[in-house]
Design a protein around this motif. Sequence first.
Motif, PDB file in Angstrom:
ATOM      1  N   ASN A   1       0.880  -1.160   0.000  1.00  0.00           N
ATOM      2  CA  ASN A   1       0.000   0.000   0.000  1.00  0.00           C
ATOM      3  C   ASN A   1       0.916   1.208   0.000  1.00  0.00           C
ATOM      4  OD1 ASN A   1      -1.583   2.214   0.712  1.00  0.00           O
ATOM      5  ND2 ASN A   1      -2.944   1.006   1.975  1.00  0.00           N
ATOM      6  N   GLY A   2       1.009   1.883  -1.123  1.00  0.00           N
ATOM      7  CA  GLY A   2       1.938   2.993  -1.271  1.00  0.00           C
ATOM      8  C   GLY A   2       1.784   4.080  -0.228  1.00  0.00           C
ATOM      9  N   ALA A   3       0.562   4.377   0.172  1.00  0.00           N
ATOM     10  CA  ALA A   3       0.321   5.447   1.139  1.00  0.00           C
ATOM     11  C   ALA A   3       0.719   5.062   2.549  1.00  0.00           C
ATOM     12  CB  ALA A   3      -1.163   5.819   1.112  1.00  0.00           C
ATOM     13  N   CYS A   4       0.668   3.779   2.857  1.00  0.00           N
ATOM     14  CA  CYS A   4       0.843   3.365   4.249  1.00  0.00           C
ATOM     15  C   CYS A   4       1.973   2.362   4.444  1.00  0.00           C
ATOM     16  CB  CYS A   4      -0.470   2.767   4.747  1.00  0.00           C
ATOM     17  SG  CYS A   4      -0.557   2.550   6.505  1.00  0.00           S
TER      18      CYS A   4
ATOM     19  N   GLN B   1       6.166   0.599   8.405  1.00  0.00           N
ATOM     20  CA  GLN B   1       7.357  -0.002   8.982  1.00  0.00           C
ATOM     21  C   GLN B   1       8.039   1.007   9.906  1.00  0.00           C
ATOM     22  OE1 GLN B   1      10.172  -1.555   6.123  1.00  0.00           O
ATOM     23  NE2 GLN B   1      10.363  -3.394   7.337  1.00  0.00           N
ATOM     24  N   VAL B   2       8.353   0.547  11.118  1.00  0.00           N
ATOM     25  CA  VAL B   2       9.021   1.398  12.110  1.00  0.00           C
ATOM     26  C   VAL B   2      10.159   0.606  12.747  1.00  0.00           C
ATOM     27  CG1 VAL B   2       6.952   2.757  12.636  1.00  0.00           C
ATOM     28  CG2 VAL B   2       7.442   0.712  13.952  1.00  0.00           C
ATOM     29  N   ALA B   3      11.082   1.323  13.392  1.00  0.00           N
ATOM     30  CA  ALA B   3      12.188   0.655  14.086  1.00  0.00           C
ATOM     31  C   ALA B   3      11.643  -0.109  15.290  1.00  0.00           C
ATOM     32  CB  ALA B   3      13.211   1.688  14.537  1.00  0.00           C
TER      33      ALA B   3
END
Length: 85
Positions: free
Chosen positions: A17-20, A48-50
Amino acid sequence: MLRQEGYVKEACIETDNGACGRVFRYPYVLYGGGRRVDRICYVEYCRQVADVEYTDGRMTWEPVKEGWERPADETGSRVQGRSAE
């Protein structure tokens, strides 16, 4: 609750999902008479987050929005769920 009603949990469907970032759909399907009668999906829109549990820069998927969605029927309508925000 869905399983008690006879719904079968199927494999997760993961899409970009390009936006998210990513969309994870967890479908539950109800079969009757050898055919699919109904289908509803639990949906997580993730970015995606650290991962804070690691110091080596590993990344993890964090839900931004989640809820229930019934895929479009013959009329094209959708049933949307709630947001995690």
